[in-house]
Write a protein that holds these residues in place. Sequence first.
Motif, mmCIF file in Angstrom:
data_model
loop_
_atom_site.group_PDB
_atom_site.id
_atom_site.type_symbol
_atom_site.label_atom_id
_atom_site.label_comp_id
_atom_site.label_asym_id
_atom_site.label_seq_id
_atom_site.Cartn_x
_atom_site.Cartn_y
_atom_site.Cartn_z
ATOM 1 N N GLU A 1 0.886 15.058 -2.877
ATOM 2 C CA GLU A 1 1.125 13.672 -3.294
ATOM 3 C C GLU A 1 1.026 12.722 -2.107
ATOM 4 O O GLU A 1 0.470 11.635 -2.224
ATOM 5 N N ARG A 2 1.568 13.133 -0.936
ATOM 6 C CA ARG A 2 1.480 12.294 0.268
ATOM 7 C C ARG A 2 0.025 12.115 0.692
ATOM 8 O O ARG A 2 -0.405 11.023 1.035
ATOM 9 N N ALA A 3 -0.742 13.206 0.681
ATOM 10 C CA ALA A 3 -2.155 13.144 1.064
ATOM 11 C C ALA A 3 -2.937 12.239 0.122
ATOM 12 O O ALA A 3 -3.768 11.437 0.566
ATOM 13 N N GLU A 4 -2.664 12.332 -1.177
ATOM 14 C CA GLU A 4 -3.343 11.475 -2.151
ATOM 15 C C GLU A 4 -2.970 10.017 -1.934
ATOM 16 O O GLU A 4 -3.829 9.140 -2.019
ATOM 17 N N ALA A 5 -1.708 9.751 -1.635
ATOM 18 C CA ALA A 5 -1.264 8.377 -1.386
ATOM 19 C C ALA A 5 -1.935 7.819 -0.133
ATOM 20 O O ALA A 5 -2.342 6.655 -0.111
ATOM 21 N N GLU A 6 -2.057 8.670 0.902
ATOM 22 C CA GLU A 6 -2.727 8.234 2.126
ATOM 23 C C GLU A 6 -4.193 7.925 1.856
ATOM 24 O O GLU A 6 -4.723 6.943 2.356
ATOM 25 N N GLN A 7 -4.853 8.767 1.057
ATOM 26 C CA GLN A 7 -6.256 8.523 0.711
ATOM 27 C C GLN A 7 -6.403 7.220 -0.057
ATOM 28 O O GLN A 7 -7.326 6.457 0.183
ATOM 29 N N GLU A 8 -5.493 6.977 -0.981
ATOM 30 C CA GLU A 8 -5.528 5.725 -1.743
ATOM 31 C C GLU A 8 -5.347 4.538 -0.804
ATOM 32 O O GLU A 8 -6.006 3.517 -0.944
ATOM 33 N N GLY A 9 -4.447 4.666 0.162
ATOM 34 C CA GLY A 9 -4.214 3.604 1.130
ATOM 35 C C GLY A 9 -5.443 3.354 1.983
ATOM 36 O O GLY A 9 -5.801 2.204 2.267
ATOM 37 N N GLU A 10 -6.126 4.426 2.375
ATOM 38 C CA GLU A 10 -7.351 4.283 3.170
ATOM 39 C C GLU A 10 -8.437 3.600 2.362
ATOM 40 O O GLU A 10 -9.163 2.759 2.871
#
Length: 110
Positions: free
Chosen positions: A89-98
Amino acid sequence: SANRAAVKKVKAALEKDPENEELASMLEYLKLERMCDGCGASARDEGVRLRVCTRCRQAFFCSQACLERSYERHKPDCTRLRAQRKARERAEAEQEGERADDVDGVSTSV
């Protein structure tokens, strides 16, 4: 679990094609294949309503009492699965932020 992953994939496909009866019946079949991780009761058994573990969201139990009885056995997997889910979930959130930072291929982050 493999069943949970399969259910997720079929649900995603069904969202794209909600009229697909074959996918709908496959989803129902997959849900009926689930079993209680504590006592082994099947979702097909009369009166059995399986609930997902709220920590790992992977294991199913027929009752709170069954979860409590088998928690010591479930706890190591639960802890590992929960950590994996949180990391994903953290990795997906970071990707969305990028992605939100990228405008026309140009990064706006400082």
